[in-house]
Design a protein around this motif. Structure first.
Motif, PDB file in Angstrom:
ATOM      1  N   HIS A 107       0.844  -1.197   0.000  1.00 50.36           N
ATOM      2  CA  HIS A 107       0.000   0.000   0.000  1.00 50.36           C
ATOM      3  C   HIS A 107       0.877   1.244   0.000  1.00 50.36           C
ATOM      4  CE1 HIS A 107      -3.505   2.497   0.633  1.00 50.36           C
ATOM      5  NE2 HIS A 107      -2.905   3.083   1.652  1.00 50.36           N
ATOM      6  N   LEU A 108       0.514   2.211  -0.835  1.00 51.72           N
ATOM      7  CA  LEU A 108       1.189   3.502  -0.910  1.00 51.72           C
ATOM      8  C   LEU A 108       0.134   4.595  -0.832  1.00 51.72           C
ATOM      9  CD1 LEU A 108       3.525   2.721  -3.958  1.00 51.72           C
ATOM     10  CD2 LEU A 108       4.208   2.717  -1.552  1.00 51.72           C
ATOM     11  N   ASP A 109       0.409   5.642  -0.058  1.00 46.57           N
ATOM     12  CA  ASP A 109      -0.602   6.686   0.123  1.00 46.57           C
ATOM     13  C   ASP A 109       0.078   8.027   0.381  1.00 46.57           C
ATOM     14  OD1 ASP A 109      -3.041   7.911   0.400  1.00 46.57           O
ATOM     15  OD2 ASP A 109      -3.711   6.717   2.110  1.00 46.57           O
ATOM     16  N   TYR A 110      -0.286   9.026  -0.419  1.00 44.80           N
ATOM     17  CA  TYR A 110       0.184  10.399  -0.216  1.00 44.80           C
ATOM     18  C   TYR A 110      -1.036  11.283  -0.028  1.00 44.80           C
ATOM     19  CZ  TYR A 110       1.632  15.143  -1.348  1.00 44.80           C
ATOM     20  OH  TYR A 110       1.826  16.504  -1.311  1.00 44.80           O
ATOM     21  N   ARG A 111      -0.989  12.160   1.007  1.00 41.74           N
ATOM     22  CA  ARG A 111      -2.125  13.030   1.289  1.00 41.74           C
ATOM     23  C   ARG A 111      -1.646  14.435   1.623  1.00 41.74           C
ATOM     24  NH1 ARG A 111      -4.459   8.746   5.666  1.00 41.74           N
ATOM     25  NH2 ARG A 111      -2.464   9.366   6.575  1.00 41.74           N
ATOM     26  N   GLU A 112      -2.297  15.413   1.034  1.00 43.93           N
ATOM     27  CA  GLU A 112      -2.043  16.805   1.407  1.00 43.93           C
ATOM     28  C   GLU A 112      -3.142  17.226   2.368  1.00 43.93           C
ATOM     29  OE1 GLU A 112      -1.341  19.492  -1.813  1.00 43.93           O
ATOM     30  OE2 GLU A 112       0.218  18.214  -2.699  1.00 43.93           O
ATOM     31  N   ARG A 113      -2.730  17.608   3.567  1.00 45.15           N
ATOM     32  CA  ARG A 113      -3.668  17.900   4.641  1.00 45.15           C
ATOM     33  C   ARG A 113      -3.804  19.406   4.861  1.00 45.15           C
ATOM     34  NH1 ARG A 113      -6.131  13.305   7.171  1.00 45.15           N
ATOM     35  NH2 ARG A 113      -4.585  11.660   7.477  1.00 45.15           N
ATOM     36  N   PRO A 114      -5.022  19.891   5.070  1.00 44.19           N
ATOM     37  CA  PRO A 114      -5.191  21.298   5.444  1.00 44.19           C
ATOM     38  C   PRO A 114      -4.827  21.493   6.912  1.00 44.19           C
ATOM     39  CG  PRO A 114      -7.310  20.206   5.426  1.00 44.19           C
ATOM     40  CD  PRO A 114      -6.307  19.189   4.932  1.00 44.19           C
ATOM     41  N   ALA A 115      -4.657  22.735   7.320  1.00 45.92           N
ATOM     42  CA  ALA A 115      -4.331  23.017   8.720  1.00 45.92           C
ATOM     43  C   ALA A 115      -5.446  22.531   9.640  1.00 45.92           C
ATOM     44  CB  ALA A 115      -4.092  24.511   8.911  1.00 45.92           C
ATOM     45  N   ASP A 116      -6.684  22.704   9.204  1.00 50.49           N
ATOM     46  CA  ASP A 116      -7.840  22.259   9.981  1.00 50.49           C
ATOM     47  C   ASP A 116      -8.459  21.063   9.259  1.00 50.49           C
ATOM     48  OD1 ASP A 116     -10.101  21.857  11.445  1.00 50.49           O
ATOM     49  OD2 ASP A 116     -11.038  23.785  10.986  1.00 50.49           O
ATOM     50  N   TRP A 122      -8.359  15.846   3.461  1.00 48.72           N
ATOM     51  CA  TRP A 122      -7.220  16.113   2.596  1.00 48.72           C
ATOM     52  C   TRP A 122      -7.679  16.916   1.385  1.00 48.72           C
ATOM     53  CZ3 TRP A 122      -8.615  10.863   3.428  1.00 48.72           C
ATOM     54  CH2 TRP A 122      -9.393  10.302   2.410  1.00 48.72           C
ATOM     55  N   THR A 123      -6.736  17.633   0.778  1.00 48.52           N
ATOM     56  CA  THR A 123      -7.034  18.441  -0.404  1.00 48.52           C
ATOM     57  C   THR A 123      -6.451  17.828  -1.672  1.00 48.52           C
ATOM     58  OG1 THR A 123      -5.060  19.788   0.028  1.00 48.52           O
ATOM     59  CG2 THR A 123      -7.163  20.576   0.924  1.00 48.52           C
ATOM     60  N   ASP A 124      -5.560  16.880  -1.514  1.00 48.54           N
ATOM     61  CA  ASP A 124      -4.992  16.157  -2.656  1.00 48.54           C
ATOM     62  C   ASP A 124      -4.547  14.796  -2.146  1.00 48.54           C
ATOM     63  OD1 ASP A 124      -4.057  15.505  -5.163  1.00 48.54           O
ATOM     64  OD2 ASP A 124      -2.127  16.534  -4.914  1.00 48.54           O
ATOM     65  N   LYS A 196       1.465  15.632   3.877  1.00 52.64           N
ATOM     66  CA  LYS A 196       2.018  16.977   3.721  1.00 52.64           C
ATOM     67  C   LYS A 196       1.052  17.971   4.358  1.00 52.64           C
ATOM     68  CE  LYS A 196       3.402  20.388   0.208  1.00 52.64           C
ATOM     69  NZ  LYS A 196       3.529  20.649  -1.256  1.00 52.64           N
ATOM     70  N   PHE A 197       1.497  18.606   5.446  1.00 50.21           N
ATOM     71  CA  PHE A 197       0.730  19.639   6.124  1.00 50.21           C
ATOM     72  C   PHE A 197       1.286  21.010   5.728  1.00 50.21           C
ATOM     73  CE2 PHE A 197       0.161  15.880   8.720  1.00 50.21           C
ATOM     74  CZ  PHE A 197      -1.157  15.960   9.161  1.00 50.21           C
ATOM     75  N   PRO A 198       0.558  22.079   5.985  1.00 48.96           N
ATOM     76  CA  PRO A 198       1.081  23.408   5.653  1.00 48.96           C
ATOM     77  C   PRO A 198       2.407  23.731   6.337  1.00 48.96           C
ATOM     78  CG  PRO A 198      -1.277  23.531   6.071  1.00 48.96           C
ATOM     79  CD  PRO A 198      -0.841  22.143   6.460  1.00 48.96           C
ATOM     80  N   ASP A 199       2.655  23.116   7.512  1.00 44.05           N
ATOM     81  CA  ASP A 199       3.855  23.465   8.277  1.00 44.05           C
ATOM     82  C   ASP A 199       4.818  22.302   8.507  1.00 44.05           C
ATOM     83  OD1 ASP A 199       2.141  22.062   9.891  1.00 44.05           O
ATOM     84  OD2 ASP A 199       2.478  23.296  11.675  1.00 44.05           O
TER      85      ASP A 199
END
Length: 209
Positions: A107-116, A122-124, A196-199
């Motif tokens: 399993h492979l998973d990439y997620r772009e997370r918003p601050a809240d 996730w946004t992507d 991946k988070f904003p910070d």
């Protein structure tokens, strides 16, 4: 061109390091070249040729090139030869990798997370959804671009007067991603997950013991 060189060297390192693990150097019975993604192999060879067009490995056929990389092996004791676990992980087709006789927990998973994350998780996202080859090579290519997309690159030239589009932060992120992929027990639960988070960035995987 510089980015291509980096991708090629890191993917080569991943395959070589995976092949050094006893479990990943095992020859898979009943698996062959037909279980690999042709596009992934072609892209790897093209990038290899772009970097070192005169390299002798480029004259090898697919079996030969995979052998050099650790993705195809011959057992001198038994005479058996075939695709290794490392070769399947790096260049295989998702549905083949996940077969019961392959690595079903892969399993492979990439997620772009918003601050809240209370409203949107996730946004992507890039995961094994059947829309792409679903192997480690393709995951690395896609995710390294996403991780570094927002990083600022100062204008600098190297000693050969090429623009240097790499920073210490780029190198650190690349190293973290490569390590997460190399040192993962793909038979373990959860798989490789990159957030991946904003910070910040978070890398998690079932570690090889």
């Amino acid at each position: 061109m510089r980015g291509i060189i980096t991708v090629l060297s890191e993917v080569g390192r991943m395959l070589a390091d995976q092949a050094e693990e006893p479990a990943d150097s095992l020859i898979l019975e009943h698996f062959g070249l037909e279980d690999l993604d042709d596009t992934s192999l072609k892209q790897y060879r093209q990038r290899f040729a772009s970097r070192t067009p005169d390299h002798p490995w480029l004259s090898e056929d697919t079996n030969g090139l995979l052998s050099k990389l650790g993705g195809w092996r011959r057992d001198r004791t038994t005479g058996k030869e075939g695709l290794t676990v490392a070769g399947l992980l790096m260049f295989g087709k998702m549905e083949t990798i996940q077969e019961p006789d392959g690595i079903p927990a892969f399993h492979l998973d990439y997620r772009e997370r918003p601050a809240d994350t209370s409203q949107v998780r996730w946004t992507d996202r890039l995961t094994l959804d059947g829309t792409w080859a679903g192997n480690v090579f393709q995951f690395y290519q896609r995710v390294i671009q996403k991780l570094s997309a927002d990083l600022k690159i100062p204008f600098r030239l190297d000693q050969e007067l090429y623009r240097k589009d790499d920073t210490i932060v780029h190198e650190a992120i690349r190293e973290a991603l490569v390590n997460a992929l190399i040192h993962s027990d793909y038979r373990g639960q959860g798989g490789v997950v990159i957030d991946k988070f904003p910070d910040r960035f978070e890398f998690s995987n079932p570690v090889v013991c």
